[in-house]
Design an enzyme around this catalytic site. Structure first.
Site, PDB file in Angstrom:
ATOM      1  N   PHE A 113       0.816  -1.219   0.000  1.00  0.00           N
ATOM      2  CA  PHE A 113       0.000   0.000   0.000  1.00  0.00           C
ATOM      3  C   PHE A 113       0.846   1.265   0.000  1.00  0.00           C
ATOM      4  CE2 PHE A 113       0.754  -0.116   4.554  1.00  0.00           C
ATOM      5  CZ  PHE A 113       0.604   1.186   4.998  1.00  0.00           C
ATOM      6  N   LYS A 114       2.107   1.159   0.427  1.00  0.00           N
ATOM      7  CA  LYS A 114       2.964   2.337   0.472  1.00  0.00           C
ATOM      8  C   LYS A 114       3.175   2.948  -0.915  1.00  0.00           C
ATOM      9  CE  LYS A 114       3.500   1.116   4.782  1.00  0.00           C
ATOM     10  NZ  LYS A 114       4.734   0.852   5.492  1.00  0.00           N
TER      11      LYS A 114
END
Length: 500
Positions: A113-114
């Protein structure tokens, strides 16, 4: 829109200055002076927008010193499909069961998700330099529990005017996460393993950031530090967008009516991902309970229940390593808002955390937190059981972090009777944690002696899901970064890398 330090009554900077600096000189976190408010009519107008259009609309409310055309250009580059993203929706929503949906945040280049923020942050960083008329070379300093490091390295690789140094706990990441970092290409990248845990690495980075002698040495070389961790507002702000996207996508499908509440369950360690949901809720997105899911390092669970934060507890290395954290830095921003934007209070709590390892918020602040958040944690056994159960019942494969979110949500729903629809944040591809996921799916540890890439193939065969392209070729890349240092030697490692 100006930004204030969570620890200062007087410090005020622009969005570009906040992003360029990363962290305030007093050690506080820059945060918006106000949270923009959206009406029902505003939300209605967002319904037909693509992810990229939605990002431009939401971020323009916070990054008011950026030209809208520049913002749109940067967003288009960051969220380009199929050049960078494997799904045209960027963060697609998958139905899990009746009233339960998964927000898939792992379709970017590093499968975590980063990527959502760290594909955009380098653009924001360089544009911030132009807006601030700052010609110094920016040194991005990162402590990572696994995913942030690779996503930041990939985002900042060979970006002009930047260098990036990443520290990770030597024994605290998965083999895939480690390989992603130590094989990283780019003339401006450096990666160092730390003999310690993530909190040791994070504390070391914070100390380097606020060391006047180190900053002076950099200044003499025309350099300055900034951050790609979620302590940087430019890292956190893009994460607000996907909560809007997930809610509006459910409205477009008819699973919600605009204005209906939606709970959110978020596996979290450093509190950044769920803090983005808090900002979205405060803006007017109809989110209900924000369910903060932890693993055995359950300091946040206890804090939400009691108002007391105490990091003086055993540290566990778990199958969900990106959550193996006992000092949740982004909680400071929440305390600033729910504590009445009282910088003196926040400063006192953070000083107590540093000196005593613990603090307790006042009763009013604790009540506001408990009203908005639910908290819970999942053990190793519960995490693995959830992966297997969801696959058997729904045919869906979760990674070890997403499974923590699902397990904690299930317990919350059973205990509370709350049947509000829920969006569970899926934070990483299951292939990044193939050994643990395979064990959960097959019930057997037989594959543990195999290589990481044999395990990828085994997981593909068991799950039926394709191996992400970014992970498939890792075994063909040479190791480029093999540095290791003690936690006390991190500043020296930075000085050596930068030759200052």
């Amino acid at each position: 829109m100006n930004y204030r330090s969570t620890r200062s009554e007087t410090m005020e900077v622009s969005a570009a200055q906040a992003i360029r600096s990363g962290i305030a000189p007093d050690g506080g976190l820059f945060t918006p002076e106000t949270i923009p408010a959206l009406t029902q009519a505003d939300l209605q107008a967002l319904l037909p927008l693509t992810y990229q259009e939605l990002a431009a609309r939401i971020l323009s409310l916070y990054l008011t010193d950026f030209d809208p055309a520049d913002l749109e250009r940067m967003i288009a580059a960051a969220y380009a499909y199929p050049a960078k993203w494997a799904d045209p929706a960027i963060t697609p929503v998958t139905r899990l069961a009746e009233g339960q949906y998964v927000l898939e945040l792992f379709h970017g280049p590093t499968c975590a998700f980063k990527d959502v923020a760290l594909q955009l942050l380098p653009h924001l960083m360089t544009q911030s330099g132009a807006l601030c008329q700052d010609t110094r070379e920016i040194v991005i300093l990162v402590a990572t529990s696994g995913d942030t490091g690779k996503a930041a390295l990939e985002g900042f690789r060979d970006v002009p005017g930047t260098r990036i140094v990443v520290f990770f706990p030597e024994q605290g990441v998965s083999d895939i996460q480690r390989l992603q970092m130590v094989t990283q290409e780019g003339a401006n990248t450096a990666v160092v393993a730390v003999r310690g845990n993530f909190d040791d690495a994070q504390n070391g980075v914070k100390q380097i950031f606020t060391d006047p002698a180190m900053m002076a040495r950099l200044a003499r070389r025309g350099m300055a530090f900034s951050s790609a961790n979620s302590i940087n507002w430019g890292r956190l702000a893009p994460q607000l967008v996907y909560y809007f996207y997930g809610y509006l996508e459910l409205c477009r499908r008819g699973a919600l009516k605009l204005g209906d509440p939606l709970n959110v369950a978020v596996p979290t360690g450093n509190f950044g991902n769920i803090l983005a949901a808090y900002f979205a809720k405060e803006m007017g997105l109809p989110l209900g309970k924000l369910i903060c899911a932890s693993n055995s390092n359950n300091v946040l669970t206890d804090f939400i229940a009691s108002g007391a934060y105490d990091r003086k507890r055993p540290f566990y290395t778990t199958v969900s390593p990106s959550m193996d954290i006992l000092i949740s830095s982004n909680l400071e921003r929440l305390l600033y808002y729910l504590g009445g934007q009282d910088a003196a209070k926040v400063r006192r709590w953070m000083e107590q955390l540093k000196s005593d390892g613990a603090y307790r918020v006042d009763a009013a602040t604790a009540a506001r937190i408990a009203d908005r958040f639910g908290g819970g944690y999942a053990s190793e056994a519960e995490t693995l059981d959830t992966i297997g159960r969801v696959f058997r019942d729904c045919g869906y494969v979760m990674d070890t972090h997403t499974a923590v979110g699902k397990a904690v949500y299930d317990r919350y729903a059973a205990a509370s009777g709350d049947r509000t629809p829920v969006l569970i944040a899926a934070t990483a591809s299951p292939f990044k944690f193939n050994s643990s996921v395979l064990r959960a799916l097959s019930g057997s540890p037989a594959g543990e002696a195999a290589s990481e890439f044999e395990l990828l193939e085994q997981l593909h065969a068991v799950s039926g899901r394709p191996i992400p392209a970014g992970l498939r070729a890792l075994d063909q890349k040479p190791v480029r970064h093999d540095g290791v240092c003690a936690k006390e030697a991190m500043a020296g490692a930075v000085a050596a890398i930068l030759e200052v």
